[in-house]
Enzyme design. Sequence first.
Site, PDB file in Angstrom:
ATOM      1  CE  LYS A 254     -41.299  34.241  30.378  1.00 39.98           C
ATOM      2  NZ  LYS A 254     -40.925  33.156  29.469  1.00 39.98           N
TER       3      LYS A 254
HETATM    4  N1  GLU Z   1     -35.788  31.904  25.486  1.00 35.17           N
HETATM    5  C1  GLU Z   1     -35.107  33.033  26.023  1.00 35.17           C
HETATM    6  C2  GLU Z   1     -36.060  33.841  26.876  1.00 35.17           C
HETATM    7  O1  GLU Z   1     -37.269  33.676  26.771  1.00 35.17           O
HETATM    8  C3  GLU Z   1     -34.556  33.937  24.946  1.00 35.17           C
HETATM    9  C4  GLU Z   1     -33.212  33.535  24.568  1.00 35.17           C
HETATM   10  C5  GLU Z   1     -32.532  34.308  23.464  1.00 35.17           C
HETATM   11  O2  GLU Z   1     -33.160  35.144  22.795  1.00 35.17           O
HETATM   12  O3  GLU Z   1     -31.364  34.023  23.257  1.00 35.17           O
HETATM   13  O4  GLU Z   1     -35.581  34.629  27.655  1.00 35.17           O
END
Ligand code: GLU
Length: 290
Positions: A254
């Site tokens: 990001k």
């Molecule tokens: N919150 C995690 C991320 O943004 C994704 C986790 C998941 O999909 O298990 O990478």
Amino acid sequence: MTHNYRGRIAPSPTGYLHLGHARTFWFAMERARSEKGILIYREEDLDSNRCRKEYSEAAIEDLDWFGCEWQEGPDKAGMKQPYRQSERMPIFLKAWKQLKEQGLIYPCEKSRKEIRTASENIQNTDLEPIYPEAWRPSSDVADNIDSPEGYNWRFKVPLDRKIDFHDENLGPCQFYSGKDFGDFLVWRKDGIPSYELAVVVDDIAMEISEVVRGEDLLISTARQILIYEALGATPPRFYHAPLVVDSSGDRLSKTYKSMSLRELKQAGHSPEDLRTSEAWWSGIEDSLET
Ligand code: GLU
């Protein structure tokens, strides 16, 4: 065809979403759609030092612009019924307690650096640091502790156990606990559950039938299968989507501001353009002009 498919998208509001996120979430949406199922939007916002409201709002706006649709979670126009992990601490604490009572987790006072150094002495440094078995405390150490506060808590992984699972995209996968990964964090000293614990507890609570996420989390799936077993739950199906990478093969993060969905939008790309672009199909971001 099954009609009780429940999938989810689970962004963490730590930055603007990029094309890689959009692609994974698009796959998740298409898979839910083809099964006439439900897609849930869950915000993984436990780490208050890294998460920002601005990114949370931007993610909803950008995904809406991109054409992603979900049936549960934040309303596109505003905040209907957001699922935010930060508001779900009681269920995570309950799971912590259940694991502690089974003697499967322990408080750990070693620093990351100490673990890395100890691990480097016994194995190839390319692998992730493995918490030395000899450092596991005696099994009754947690008996009189009734809150996770103040410690890192680790899951005691079975040594050299083969964890097999079938990935809907990649086929058969296997990892060895104790070798590919060691005792991992389930609760952090700063007072929040780790990603591994929170994601499993929520996927169980939300009755998720299939997890669609990026391939970078494949090894996490092996750890999470151990948590499912410990909590007496059946793991969902898994589909790990390929990542969008730059031309040298490095994954996008990001922090790549130039490839954020908002910048692509500002550069004049439409969602349709992006979904038919070479970057989308090849997974190589440099093929896209900004
Ligand atoms: N919150 C995690 C991320 O943004 C994704 C986790 C998941 O999909 O298990 O990478």
